[in-house]
Design an enzyme around this catalytic site. Structure first.
Site, short mmCIF file in Angstrom:
data_model
loop_
_atom_site.label_atom_id
_atom_site.label_comp_id
_atom_site.label_asym_id
_atom_site.label_seq_id
_atom_site.Cartn_x
_atom_site.Cartn_y
_atom_site.Cartn_z
N HIS A 29 11.30 -10.39 3.30
CA HIS A 29 12.13 -9.11 3.48
C HIS A 29 11.69 -8.25 2.11
O HIS A 29 11.58 -8.70 1.18
CB HIS A 29 13.63 -9.20 3.79
CG HIS A 29 14.54 -9.98 2.82
ND1 HIS A 29 14.85 -11.47 3.39
CD2 HIS A 29 14.99 -10.17 1.70
CE1 HIS A 29 15.59 -11.86 2.50
NE2 HIS A 29 15.71 -11.15 1.51
N GLU A 146 4.26 5.10 6.59
CA GLU A 146 3.25 5.31 7.30
C GLU A 146 3.20 4.79 8.60
O GLU A 146 3.68 3.41 8.91
CB GLU A 146 2.02 4.59 6.46
CG GLU A 146 0.69 4.97 7.10
CD GLU A 146 -0.64 4.39 6.49
OE1 GLU A 146 -1.67 4.92 6.65
OE2 GLU A 146 -0.24 3.81 5.25
#
Length: 294
Positions: A29, A146
């Protein structure tokens, strides 16, 4: 010729660097701070289609966490959001770049985000001089995402982009200290930057680090928003030994010696790379036990 004692010192270090190449590591993570946990959870679930996997409040430490992603934590890369009581704003700094999400239809995803009031900073379309379809959006705290058009992938949360001051040094550091592989490197002289994709598997199937070097820029501000990336390892002690060796050669430093976290007993170690980016290495078996207890 080296004395017996000196020879003994050299051999284990070579062994541990060889061991790093065989260690089964995985990106777990990315940890970062947000000013309003519920607002970010709403944005990520409604706009990006992530799932809220777990949430916890630690009142004695005055913070809350939420884990979100596109699949379970035992097999997928996720984001770990941290809300510190009473802090509603953070400085992202100039070094952190973006996260990336792969989707089959960037145009449709952008329309969903726009309908929910999201901030589109680059409209969907092909990259300059290429065919890849991308877009950029900002989340409510200003973190950039993105959006990349791709075929279906087992890991939609596919990139963490960080800016570095010496690309070759960074590649070497992550290869030697973390066992990552250089997947591709691309120089863009027109826009004065070079990127390197590094990770543990094909970039179209897994999460990768995208390291970016902007010509002539050797230092960036870190801010206080993005915290670290966590990676699993089969042995935090051997991993820490390898990292320590590599920091002596290339820079960076161990910031937490390997061992169990008090109260949780998950074994971790943490370090800074030569640019000051933090990584936490987490014992794989302990991590799975921790997940089972939630």
């Amino acid at each position: 010729m080296a004395s017996g004692a000196e020879a003994e010192k050299v051999v284990p270090s070579n062994d541990v660097l060889e061991w790093v190449k065989k260690d089964k590591k995985r990106f777990l993570h990315a940890v970062y701070r947000v000013g309003n946990l519920e607002r970010t959870i709403k944005f990520y679930t409604e706009c990006f289609g992530m799932k809220l996997l777990r949430q916890r409040d630690i009142p004695e430490e005055k913070y809350s966490n939420a884990f979100l992603g596109f699949g379970p934590e035992d097999s997928h890369f996720v984001v770990e959001l941290t809300y510190n009581y009473g802090v509603d704003k953070y400085d992202i700094g100039t070094g952190f770049g973006h996260f990336a999400i792969a989707t089959e239809d960037v145009y449709r995803l952008v329309e969903t985000i726009r309908a929910k009031g999201g901030n589109i900073t680059r409209e969907p379309g092909p990259v300059k001089g290429g065919t890849s379809i991308i877009a950029f959006v900002k989340d409510p705290d200003g973190y950039m995402f993105e959006l990349i058009q791709r075929e279906p992938t087992p890991e939609p949360l596919c990139q963490v982009m960080l800016r570095v001051g010496d690309l070759d040094r960074s590649i070497k550091f992550y290869e030697k200290a973390c066992g990552m592989k250089l997947l591709r490197k691309k120089d863009n002289p027109d826009h004065k930057y070079t990127i390197a994709m590094i990770g543990y598997d094909d970039e179209y199937k897994s999460t990768v680090l995208e390291l970016t070097y902007n010509y002539g820029v050797t230092e960036y501000t870190k801010g206080n928003a993005y915290a670290q990336i966590a990676i699993s390892t089969e042995d935090v002690y051997k991993s820490a030994e390898a990292v320590d060796l590599v920091t002596k050669e290339l820079g960076g430093k161990i910031t937490r010696q390997p061992g169990p976290i008090p109260g949780i007993n998950t074994k971790i170690t943490s370090f800074l790379d030569p640019d000051g980016w933090k990584t936490v290495l987490v014992d794989s078996a302990d991590f799975l036990k921790e997940l089972e207890s939630h």
